[in-house]
Design an enzyme around this catalytic site. Structure first.
Site, PDB file in Angstrom:
ATOM      1  N   LYS A 153      14.041 112.252  -8.986  1.00 56.22           N
ATOM      2  CA  LYS A 153      13.011 111.308  -8.559  1.00 56.22           C
ATOM      3  C   LYS A 153      13.487 109.856  -8.555  1.00 56.22           C
ATOM      4  CE  LYS A 153       9.291 113.796  -7.646  1.00 56.22           C
ATOM      5  NZ  LYS A 153       8.532 113.675  -6.388  1.00 56.22           N
TER       6      LYS A 153
ATOM      7  N   SER B 141      16.102 120.833  -9.589  1.00 57.93           N
ATOM      8  CA  SER B 141      15.564 119.489  -9.376  1.00 57.93           C
ATOM      9  C   SER B 141      15.217 118.727 -10.640  1.00 57.93           C
ATOM     10  CB  SER B 141      14.318 119.573  -8.487  1.00 57.93           C
ATOM     11  OG  SER B 141      13.339 120.393  -9.114  1.00 57.93           O
TER      12      SER B 141
END
Length: 416
Positions: free
Chosen positions: A60, A310
């Site tokens: 992110k 992720s």
């Protein structure tokens, strides 16, 4: 693929590569590592793009970095997030030396609040507001309107999408020959949109969503974004009720067969496998791409596959729950409500029916349903799922009445 709305591929790649180069002043490229365990298991060439090893343990911060460097002149940034996006924004606020106000739901775990505060330091203010994310988001956007701050969306932003595409640029730099297949987790769609925009529609990609939050699948089926009526929040990094509008512009045209579902409880098994065998800590969303490999085993045999892991922001206080859900999914643990006669020796009769490897993990009287019987909540763990067949048969032969509530969501949530 004529209904796609992908940007000019070469122009987009150039921008993503430039963003990648700029990021090197902040953090190194995350490792792209061949995984021998998974490669042997699936008879394929499996590589993991380890976004769980970024400075904030998720991808992110890439989108946050790119959006903030593009927002020239902005001195105050705002986001609404209970997880990885908040930490990425906080990290980048400190890097750029700009102020940040991060709105988080009141229900956010303290561990996530503390980590966000550590990453942001004195540059970030954290405001806890709203019991639900929608309320938190509304507060953040109202604050932006009042203060003239720059709102940083977690996925529905072109600069964020471009920032997430730096993952693709790093993959290309390390593996110029590319991969036969790339497997991506999907939440709001920012990562998927960036990867598809970079590689183009000819690159084979599988998009993985948690079974309880398949907003991309719903959009593909309906021809556009729709809001899901209900979302299972267990995979909190990917449990999104509606795919982002900008990501959808770049994803429309994909085939429904390329959007895969990962059951929440099965993800738990994958998380434990990666932790116990590989020593890799993955959050539920971070395990999505690895979890579906078994579903496409025949398709990937002999091929090179890249799975994007992720994120690895996992609170180990959740580990008992993850183990429990994994055991229940694999069938080695069940919960029963047993009608036990209120007579001397009844409990002993029941215990004698258990197999040598059967283990009682919970035993609790619920209430007396009749003068001569009592209801008992029992948790039983066995060595292999098939052991329950024999146990249930012995219970029936012994005249015991029971009810298996393992998959009864209402009862199990209330009692267990």
């Amino acid at each position: 693929m004529s209904d796609t709305n992908l940007p000019n591929t070469e122009e987009f790649r150039d921008k993503a590569r430039a963003a990648m180069v700029a990021m090197r002043s902040v953090f190194p490229a995350t490792p792209l590592m061949r995984n021998d365990h998974l490669s042997d298991k699936y008879d394929a060439d499996i590589w993991l793009k380890r976004e769980d090893l970024s400075p904030v343990r998720s991808y992110k911060l890439r989108g946050a970095f790119n959006a903030m460097r593009r927002a020239r002149g902005a001195t105050l940034f705002v986001c609404a997030s209970a997880g990885n996006h908040a930490q990425g924004v906080a990290f980048m606020c400190r890097h750029f030396g700009v102020g940040g106000v991060i709105f988080m739901p009141v229900t956010t775990p303290q561990q996530k609040i503390d980590k966000t505060r550590i990453f942001g330091g004195d540059m970030v203010e954290i405001r806890l507001t709203g019991d639900y994310f929608d309320d938190t988001l509304a507060e953040a956007q109202a604050f932006c309107a009042e203060e003239g701050a720059h709102f940083l969306a977690p996925f529905d932003d072109d600069d964020v999408i471009e920032g997430q595409a730096t993952i693709a640029a790093e993959i290309e730099a390390e593996l110029p020959d590319g991969a036969d297949l790339i497997v991506l987790p999907v939440g709001g769609g920012g990562l998927s949109a960036g990867m598809r925009s970079y590689f183009g529609p000819d690159q084979a990609i599988k998009y993985v969503e948690p079974s309880g939050g398949m907003s991309l699948a719903a959009a593909v089926e309906n021809g556009g974004p729709v809001t899901l009526n209900k979302v299972d929040s267990f995979v909190d990094g990917a449990a999104v009720a509606r795919i982002g509008a900008r990501p959808w512009d770049r994803l429309k045209g994909i085939q429904r067969s390329d959007v895969l579902a990962a059951p929440e409880d099965r993800i738990c098994i994958t998380m434990l496998e990666m932790l116990n065998i590989e020593g890799i800590v993955l959050e539920p969303a971070g395990a999505l791409s690895v979890d579906v490999l078994d579903d496409i085993r025949d398709e990937i045999k002999g091929k090179r596959v890249i799975c994007v892991t992720s994120g690895g922001n996992f609170d180990f206080e959740r580990l008992p729950d993850v183990k429990e859900r994994g055991q229940r999914y694999s069938g080695i643990k069940k919960y029963l409500i047993l009608r036990l006669p209120q007579r001397p020796g009844a409990l002993k009769d029941f215990l004698n029916l258990l197999g040598p490897g059967d283990d009682i993990t919970r035993f609790e009287y619920l209430k007396k349903s009749a003068r001569n019987f009592g209801s008992v909540l029992i948790g039983i763990e066995v060595k292999q799922a098939s052991d329950f067949d024999g146990l249930f048969q012995r219970l029936e032969d012994g005249g015991f009445t029971y009810r298996d509530i393992t998959q009864d969501t209402t009862l199990s949530e209330f009692l267990i």
